[in-house]
Design a protein around this motif. Sequence first.
Motif, mmCIF file in Angstrom:
data_model
loop_
_atom_site.group_PDB
_atom_site.id
_atom_site.type_symbol
_atom_site.label_atom_id
_atom_site.label_comp_id
_atom_site.label_asym_id
_atom_site.label_seq_id
_atom_site.Cartn_x
_atom_site.Cartn_y
_atom_site.Cartn_z
ATOM 1 N N ALA A 14 -17.900 -18.814 -15.151
ATOM 2 C CA ALA A 14 -18.638 -18.487 -13.927
ATOM 3 C C ALA A 14 -18.087 -19.246 -12.724
ATOM 4 C CB ALA A 14 -20.126 -18.797 -14.110
ATOM 5 N N LEU A 15 -17.666 -20.478 -12.936
ATOM 6 C CA LEU A 15 -17.142 -21.298 -11.837
ATOM 7 C C LEU A 15 -15.701 -20.949 -11.482
ATOM 8 C CD1 LEU A 15 -18.534 -24.785 -12.923
ATOM 9 C CD2 LEU A 15 -19.426 -23.266 -11.135
ATOM 10 N N ALA A 16 -15.069 -20.103 -12.281
ATOM 11 C CA ALA A 16 -13.645 -19.812 -12.098
ATOM 12 C C ALA A 16 -13.347 -18.921 -10.895
ATOM 13 C CB ALA A 16 -13.081 -19.159 -13.361
ATOM 14 N N HIS A 17 -14.336 -18.301 -10.311
ATOM 15 C CA HIS A 17 -14.096 -17.401 -9.183
ATOM 16 C C HIS A 17 -14.717 -17.972 -7.908
ATOM 17 C CE1 HIS A 17 -13.985 -13.779 -6.742
ATOM 18 N NE2 HIS A 17 -13.106 -13.296 -7.606
ATOM 19 N N GLY A 18 -13.962 -17.935 -6.841
ATOM 20 C CA GLY A 18 -14.409 -18.496 -5.566
ATOM 21 C C GLY A 18 -15.682 -17.864 -5.034
ATOM 22 N N ARG A 20 -18.164 -16.665 -6.746
ATOM 23 C CA ARG A 20 -19.312 -17.188 -7.495
ATOM 24 C C ARG A 20 -19.613 -18.629 -7.091
ATOM 25 N NH1 ARG A 20 -16.858 -13.725 -11.635
ATOM 26 N NH2 ARG A 20 -15.747 -15.474 -12.594
ATOM 27 N N ARG A 21 -18.566 -19.425 -6.842
ATOM 28 C CA ARG A 21 -18.805 -20.796 -6.365
ATOM 29 C C ARG A 21 -19.487 -20.776 -4.999
ATOM 30 N NH1 ARG A 21 -13.545 -21.266 -8.417
ATOM 31 N NH2 ARG A 21 -12.693 -21.352 -6.302
ATOM 32 N N THR A 22 -19.078 -19.850 -4.142
ATOM 33 C CA THR A 22 -19.716 -19.710 -2.827
ATOM 34 C C THR A 22 -21.181 -19.347 -2.987
ATOM 35 O OG1 THR A 22 -17.642 -19.089 -1.763
ATOM 36 C CG2 THR A 22 -19.677 -18.415 -0.654
ATOM 37 N N ALA A 38 -24.498 -11.400 -0.851
ATOM 38 C CA ALA A 38 -23.301 -10.572 -0.691
ATOM 39 C C ALA A 38 -22.813 -10.535 0.755
ATOM 40 C CB ALA A 38 -23.590 -9.153 -1.168
ATOM 41 N N GLU A 39 -23.714 -10.737 1.693
ATOM 42 C CA GLU A 39 -23.413 -10.541 3.116
ATOM 43 C C GLU A 39 -22.140 -11.229 3.615
ATOM 44 O OE1 GLU A 39 -25.635 -11.896 7.100
ATOM 45 O OE2 GLU A 39 -26.866 -10.751 5.681
ATOM 46 N N PRO A 40 -21.953 -12.537 3.401
ATOM 47 C CA PRO A 40 -20.753 -13.173 3.966
ATOM 48 C C PRO A 40 -19.478 -12.939 3.152
ATOM 49 C CG PRO A 40 -22.049 -14.816 2.829
ATOM 50 C CD PRO A 40 -22.836 -13.525 2.783
ATOM 51 N N LEU A 41 -19.611 -12.344 1.973
ATOM 52 C CA LEU A 41 -18.450 -12.123 1.106
ATOM 53 C C LEU A 41 -17.766 -10.814 1.474
ATOM 54 C CD1 LEU A 41 -20.110 -13.147 -2.262
ATOM 55 C CD2 LEU A 41 -18.651 -14.554 -0.813
#
Length: 112
Positions: A14-18, A20-22, A38-41
């Motif tokens: 789960a922590l491997a993707h930026g 998801r960390r955000t 989802a808005e800022p992504l």
Amino acid sequence: MVEDPVGMDAVFHALAHGARRTMLRRLAERELTVGELAEPLDMSLAAASKHLQVLERAGLVRRTIAGRRHVCALEPAPLATASAWLDFYRRHWADRLDALEALLTDDEGTDR
């Protein structure tokens, strides 16, 4: 050391993707809806929802449904597994570096 290797695998995955960390970083501040997460992504709501599902499977996020609103909250307890694993290696490398420093300091003293 770590009692739940399967859970730890899910947390590290789960922590491997930026993205998801955000999401986790933002949820540490306050609860957010899926749309707010989802808005800022730079991705669709469907893609953000898939990332959120990974976080939920790892036990890092709890989703509460109130009508049409899906409100997400951080569940930090699974991070303790990852932290304990990292702490073990942090201590290991600190000890190794201290031993190297002592060796180098002893060598400097004998060269003079």
